[in-house]
Design an enzyme around this catalytic site. Sequence first.
Site, PDB file in Angstrom:
ATOM      1  N   ALA A  61      12.002  68.901  79.119  1.00 40.25           N
ATOM      2  CA  ALA A  61      12.504  68.419  80.144  1.00 40.25           C
ATOM      3  C   ALA A  61      13.630  68.751  80.787  1.00 40.25           C
ATOM      4  CB  ALA A  61      12.415  66.714  80.239  1.00 40.25           C
ATOM      5  N   GLY A 100      10.118  68.134  75.655  1.00 38.35           N
ATOM      6  CA  GLY A 100       8.992  68.014  76.425  1.00 38.35           C
ATOM      7  C   GLY A 100       8.321  69.711  76.144  1.00 38.35           C
ATOM      8  N   GLU A 103       6.066  69.135  73.511  1.00 39.23           N
ATOM      9  CA  GLU A 103       4.908  68.159  73.849  1.00 39.23           C
ATOM     10  C   GLU A 103       3.828  69.149  74.640  1.00 39.23           C
ATOM     11  OE1 GLU A 103       7.707  65.331  75.354  1.00 39.23           O
ATOM     12  OE2 GLU A 103       6.800  63.823  74.462  1.00 39.23           O
ATOM     13  N   GLU A 123      14.641  64.575  71.225  1.00 37.14           N
ATOM     14  CA  GLU A 123      14.889  63.201  72.585  1.00 37.14           C
ATOM     15  C   GLU A 123      15.747  62.319  71.784  1.00 37.14           C
ATOM     16  OE1 GLU A 123      12.009  64.931  71.983  1.00 37.14           O
ATOM     17  OE2 GLU A 123      10.892  64.958  73.987  1.00 37.14           O
TER      18      GLU A 123
END
Length: 719
Positions: A61, A100, A103, A123
């Site tokens: 992210a 992310g 992910e 994270e």
Amino acid sequence: MALFSRVSGSVGLITLQNPPVNALSAAVRQGIVDSVKRALSDPEVKSVVICGENGVFCGGADIKEFGGNMSGPPLIPMIHAIEAANKPVVAAIEGSALGGGLELALGCHYRIAHSKARLGLPEVSLGLLPAAGGTQRLPRLIGVPAALDLITTGRHITAAEALQLGIVDQVTKQSTVNAAVNFALNVAEKPLDARRISTFPCPHSSDLDALFEEAMQKVQKSARGAIAPVACVQAVRAAATQPYNQGMEREKELMATLFTSGQARALQYCFFAQRAVGKWRMPNGACWDTSKPRPVHKVAVIGLGTMGRGILVALAQTGLSVVAVETQEMQLMEAKQAVSGMLERGAKRRGVVPTLHNITYSQNIKSVAEVDLVIEAVFEDMALKEKVFQQLSAVCKPGTFLCTNTSALDIDHLASQTGNPELVVGMHFFAPAHVMKLLEVVYGPRSSPQAVATAMHLGKKMGKIGVAVGNCRGFVGNRMLKPYIEQAFFLLEEGGTPEKIDQALEEFGFPMGVFKMSDLSGLDIGWRVRKGDGLAESSAASQQSPRIRDGRRYSPLGDLLCEQGRFGQKTGHGWYQYDKPGSQLARSDPWLHSFLEGYRAQHGLVARRIDQQEVLERCLYVLINEGFRILEDGIASGPEDIDIIYVFGYGWPRHRGGPMFYAGMVGLAKVLERLEHYHQAHPDVPYLQPCSLLRRLVASGSPPVNTWKEVIKKVRSQL
Ligand SMILES: CCC[C@H](O)CC(=O)SCCNC(=O)CCNC(=O)[C@H](O)C(C)(C)COP(=O)([O-])OP(=O)([O-])OC[C@H]1O[C@@H](n2cnc3c(N)ncnc32)[C@H](O)[C@@H]1OP(=O)([O-])[O-]
């Protein structure tokens, strides 16, 4: 954004484009959503490959978006849409697939990685958890213990480990995109039901309760008060005990508490601060992007005590050729043996060949004649260092950079011993030098920007986080440590104990309180410095009041312990007692307590109860106050420099962002008010007097830490 193209006839190729790491910004997410829709609706497209531009899959992210209003399509439905697709989607992982990014790859039906790729869910190190399904899909794919390890530590793994764990399906040494496209062609018509990780049952161990209990204890012990690792365990527990949809709800709920937490803000600040310190700037305007480092092929280390050996190991591991000089034969032989052992153990751990052959040992300083850069690491004694610098200046080839590993001495004075003071900088390593990440690169008024650039570049090559700082007594880290230790001594005089003071600091998040730390590094070090400064005098010989020096309050407690031969761990006694010299387990020492009582009685001091708040406020705020003075003096160019020095060199808990960030979190007005309060109570302690920069920042409305640089520039021009 993301670019859609069709390759090899029937493969839809989606390329993430957001340099340098293809972070999943709003534009990239929108690009992926649009491209996936296009691929799924195009009858010519039979399978899809997702890759990243410029050899990087995706760094996760976009952390820069976290502080503002998040717009654009959310990540979770985007990944669900990919997983639910009726055409196979293959992730082509080059460079990094982190957070992310991984992910997203876990939402794909297949993953192909380049052999040099790194994967992970880091994270937790940003105060978050993998909240785009990472905590739910990874345990389903690789089992609970392995997922817990990756998610709670945030460690990056190699492609080989990812293959072994079952995170990727194939590793290639060739073009990853080509391999993924060929793979996609082969699986184009294959059924996908068995490839959707969210539908997998989570592999069960026999005793889940015991497993999670153990995991929770482990993270609580190492987290030092950080909340994200605990939330990570809770989220993985949901994956192991609940259906996928409920697990996702739990992941969302836990993320919501973390996302707005002060710890997440602090950790994300540290992430950017760590990168900001590489963009150094000197007061004369010279800076990282205009000052190019000179290539360094051959380095020398002078002095093979503890620090010299650590520096030598770190240098040899970079692959550079190193000349190691120690004039004492015995010391040289011992050092050679110790360094070889350290290199062999390190190489074994990393599965590589030890680099012993990179080092040439010598007793003669003339053997450094051909090196490009010298790091002097002899005993911390100015007269000795002066002599070494004079010799170096005479024997080294023209242009050799001369660096000193002093922790406090005047760089400019050392530079004045040489014919070319512009080539001299400090390289202050932290013990053990082959392990500790921090490096203070200290420039004097005559150091050239090229010397700073070269030392910073070499530090980076050695795996260090270099922070360029100005020349003053103790530079940044040790200068701030002095008032911190002084307050701890005063608190002892007033009624504290080493145990209580250390406990308060350890509960705050330091790995060790000030007294345990002092026992570890040796009480004699500070004693020698105080003696050199004329502060520590034998109580019998002293002409002045033992508790006052130059009109300021002084505590001779540390000196008195040293007079008793109590130097800390190495002598088996210091502020604590140890089973034997060299032991590490600190035990409360009844002798010390009665010594403190006797001391207080002798000086008419009445012990009072000192609570945790006072310990923290006095020790930490006085340290922060000195940090503001350092900013005011221009020794550090911004609060990030100070914070990174404290997080990486002094054990400041990272989830509290460093001392200057922490001051902002507490509120500058509050820090100022408490310093004023304590200074009023102790007017003979100048360090407690709030510095003018702090006052000015408060007067200008306590701006956020990332805007201080501008304020400081203005304030400095007015001072
Ligand atoms: C619902 C959401 C759930 C999700 O689970 C949350 C996440 O994914 S959280 C995210 C989880 N992901 C992570 O925690 C991974 C964090 N990133 C890294 O670990 C390293 O940057 C990486 C290994 C990727 C590259 O290392 P390297 O090659 O040594 O390069 P470098 O390190 O010097 O960075 C170069 C530049 O890129 C910048 N930047 C980097 N990443 C991001 C980002 N995500 N964003 C924005 N910017 C980022 C960095 O600031 C720097 O900028 P500048 O202005 O040039 O100074």
